[in-house]
Design an enzyme around this catalytic site. Structure first.
Site, mmCIF file in Angstrom:
data_model
loop_
_atom_site.group_PDB
_atom_site.id
_atom_site.type_symbol
_atom_site.label_atom_id
_atom_site.label_comp_id
_atom_site.label_asym_id
_atom_site.label_seq_id
_atom_site.Cartn_x
_atom_site.Cartn_y
_atom_site.Cartn_z
ATOM 1 N N GLY A 59 24.362 1.634 4.448
ATOM 2 C CA GLY A 59 24.862 2.088 3.161
ATOM 3 C C GLY A 59 24.919 3.591 3.014
ATOM 4 O O GLY A 59 25.857 4.146 2.431
ATOM 5 N N THR A 60 23.914 4.285 3.538
ATOM 6 C CA THR A 60 23.889 5.737 3.410
ATOM 7 C C THR A 60 25.082 6.370 4.113
ATOM 8 O O THR A 60 25.767 7.232 3.555
ATOM 9 C CB THR A 60 22.574 6.308 3.966
ATOM 10 O OG1 THR A 60 21.493 5.894 3.115
ATOM 11 C CG2 THR A 60 22.605 7.832 4.011
ATOM 12 N N ASN A 119 20.542 -0.111 -8.361
ATOM 13 C CA ASN A 119 19.529 -0.634 -7.448
ATOM 14 C C ASN A 119 18.133 -0.715 -8.055
ATOM 15 O O ASN A 119 17.257 -1.361 -7.497
ATOM 16 C CB ASN A 119 19.473 0.236 -6.188
ATOM 17 C CG ASN A 119 19.202 1.695 -6.505
ATOM 18 O OD1 ASN A 119 19.928 2.319 -7.276
ATOM 19 N ND2 ASN A 119 18.171 2.258 -5.913
ATOM 20 N N GLN A 150 24.228 -3.122 -3.601
ATOM 21 C CA GLN A 150 23.432 -4.173 -4.248
ATOM 22 C C GLN A 150 24.296 -5.290 -4.824
ATOM 23 O O GLN A 150 23.772 -6.271 -5.343
ATOM 24 C CB GLN A 150 22.575 -3.566 -5.369
ATOM 25 C CG GLN A 150 21.475 -2.643 -4.892
ATOM 26 C CD GLN A 150 20.385 -3.361 -4.120
ATOM 27 O OE1 GLN A 150 20.268 -4.578 -4.150
ATOM 28 N NE2 GLN A 150 19.565 -2.597 -3.406
ATOM 29 N N SER A 172 25.897 -2.447 2.827
ATOM 30 C CA SER A 172 24.793 -2.344 3.801
ATOM 31 C C SER A 172 24.409 -3.730 4.299
ATOM 32 O O SER A 172 24.284 -4.668 3.498
ATOM 33 C CB SER A 172 23.588 -1.671 3.142
ATOM 34 O OG SER A 172 22.482 -1.655 4.013
ATOM 35 N N HIS A 219 21.515 -4.866 5.765
ATOM 36 C CA HIS A 219 20.160 -5.402 5.598
ATOM 37 C C HIS A 219 19.849 -5.817 4.168
ATOM 38 O O HIS A 219 18.765 -6.306 3.891
ATOM 39 C CB HIS A 219 19.113 -4.411 6.124
ATOM 40 C CG HIS A 219 18.883 -3.210 5.273
ATOM 41 N ND1 HIS A 219 17.722 -3.007 4.548
ATOM 42 C CD2 HIS A 219 19.650 -2.131 5.029
ATOM 43 C CE1 HIS A 219 17.795 -1.861 3.904
ATOM 44 N NE2 HIS A 219 18.951 -1.303 4.187
ATOM 45 N N THR A 244 29.931 4.828 20.220
ATOM 46 C CA THR A 244 29.934 3.451 20.704
ATOM 47 C C THR A 244 29.426 2.514 19.617
ATOM 48 O O THR A 244 28.351 2.723 19.052
ATOM 49 C CB THR A 244 29.049 3.315 21.955
ATOM 50 O OG1 THR A 244 29.559 4.186 22.968
ATOM 51 C CG2 THR A 244 29.039 1.884 22.468
ATOM 52 N N CYS A 268 14.752 3.946 -0.844
ATOM 53 C CA CYS A 268 15.369 5.058 -0.120
ATOM 54 C C CYS A 268 14.900 6.414 -0.632
ATOM 55 O O CYS A 268 15.122 7.427 0.008
ATOM 56 C CB CYS A 268 16.881 4.970 -0.221
ATOM 57 S SG CYS A 268 17.537 3.509 0.618
#
Length: 389
Positions: free
Chosen positions: A70-71, A150, A180, A200, A202, A238, A329
């Site tokens: 996400g960042t 969030n 979120q 994101s 995760h 990559t 975060c």
């Protein structure tokens, strides 16, 4: 009993996602840029993940740029679009309670000569389309808004905000931080007028270190990473093939049973809210009972009068209950939450708030254990902190 109620921070990966990631790492481990069979096998996973994600958004695979999370997605959206469109203007609009991965790039842009307007929110964490309209200018090039906050779970009216922007000037880039929101609700960027959308992995039971940025067909954007020219030059390096494969599978699984997942999460949320009222001296933030379905299904913010959030967090940890005192975060930058200030939370509660966040794995027994523990801990901690003052 272990109760993990910090799913807005990160989620447990689905078992089938773990199996796939391991298979790609150990068996189909080729470099997708290689021209031999191993490279083509790896490239297949990337192509398949793009198709899986595209189906959830009703877009094309070429609209998906894979990132490290996400960042990076937010940085690429904000910095990439601002730099690509700076000849048209240098004015950007956002809200007063965005994630640090949006705020920090915006601060960089302010230092570089851009001007940023920060919209207020109401007590429920909602952004007014009218105030957005008033902030728009001829030199506005970007509007960046969080779909779901969030910390408190407030849901933005993305359709109304997008309509306001596009009616004023359809060349303004409309970016949505959906980190979120994705996996919890239907989001079709082209129908909603979204030009860029960050996600994101995760947060949706996928691997950490994965994510993507949806990019509309006509959006001008500069890359933030230069090198080998992967992903049509928009994100060199990559590709993380095992992570991308796991991300695609997680996205497919989350949307295959989306309605069932939402029903489960809202049922858990209602149960939590019903039980938390058994405690005295608490306040549930930005979550009016009559509009529960208008809030995110997985996030609940609760303030505990007279108890520091960090103290209560660690007391719950001793009971094997894991929650958050804000955005994970920003945990390395302690301080009072800007989100809680933005919604007008009284000063006495700003440092007394915990975030409880659930997932598709959360059960009512975990909520019962959490509430029962709070019933024991809160009175003791409140007396202790009053006595220490």
């Amino acid at each position: 009993m272990e109760c993990y109620l910090d799913n807005a921070s990160t989620t447990k990966a689905l078992p089938e996602v773990c199996d796939l990631v391991r298979k790609v790492m150990c068996e189909d481990f080729g470099n997708p840029s290689s021209l031999h069979r191993k490279g083509m096998e790896a490239e297949h996973y990337i192509r398949q993940a793009g198709e899986q994600i595209a189906r959830t958004l009703k877009c094309l695979p070429q609209n998906i740029i894979f990132t490290s999370g996400g960042t990076e997605s937010n940085n690429l959206a904000v910095l990439g679009s601002a730099m690509a469109n700076r000849r048209q203007g240098k004015h950007i609009i956002t809200s007063c309670f965005e994630h640090p991965s949006v705020y920090e790039p915006l601060r960089f842009l302010e230092d570089s000569g851009f001007e940023v307007s920060y919209l207020p929110v109401d007590g429920e964490g909602h952004i007014s389309a009218e105030k957005l309209g008033e902030a728009l200018r001829e030199d506005t090039i970007l509007v960046s808004i969080m779909a779901v906050n969030n910390e408190i779970g407030a849901v933005a009216d993305v359709a109304a905000l997008s309509e306001t922007v596009k009616e004023y000037n359809d060349k303004i880039v409309f970016h949505v931080d959906a980190i979120q929101a994705y996996g919890k609700m239907k989001l079709y960027p082209s129908r909603l007028g979204i030009d860029l959308m960050s996600v994101s992995g995760h947060k949706i039971h996928g691997p950490k270190g994965t994510g993507f940025l949806y990019r509309g067909d006509r959006v001008k954007m500069n890359p933030c990473l230069y090198g080998g020219g992967q992903q049509k030059g928009m994100r060199s390096g990559t590709e993380n093939v095992p992570g991308i494969a796991g991300l695609g599978l997680a996205a497919e699984r989350m949307y295959k049973e989306l309605e069932h997942h939402r029903e489960h999460l809202y049922e858990i949320k209602r149960y939590f809210l019903r039980r938390i009222t058994e405690l005295e001296g608490i306040r549930v933030n930005a979550c009016r009972a009559e509009s529960l379905e208008e809030t995110a299904p997985h996030i609940i913010s609760v303030s505990f009068e007279g108890i520091r959030s960090e103290v209560l967090l660690h007391a719950l940890e001793e009971e094997r209950i894991y929650v958050s005192s804000g955005s994970a975060c920003s945990s390395h930058h302690p301080g009072i939450s800007g989100t809680l200030r933005a919604i007008g939370l009284p000063d006495g509660l700003l440092d007394s708030t915990l975030r409880f966040s659930c997932s598709v794995f959360t059960e009512k027994e975990e909520i019962d254990h959490t509430i029962d523990s709070l019933k024991r801990l809160v009175p003791v901690l409140a007396r202790y902190q009053r006595g220490g003052r």
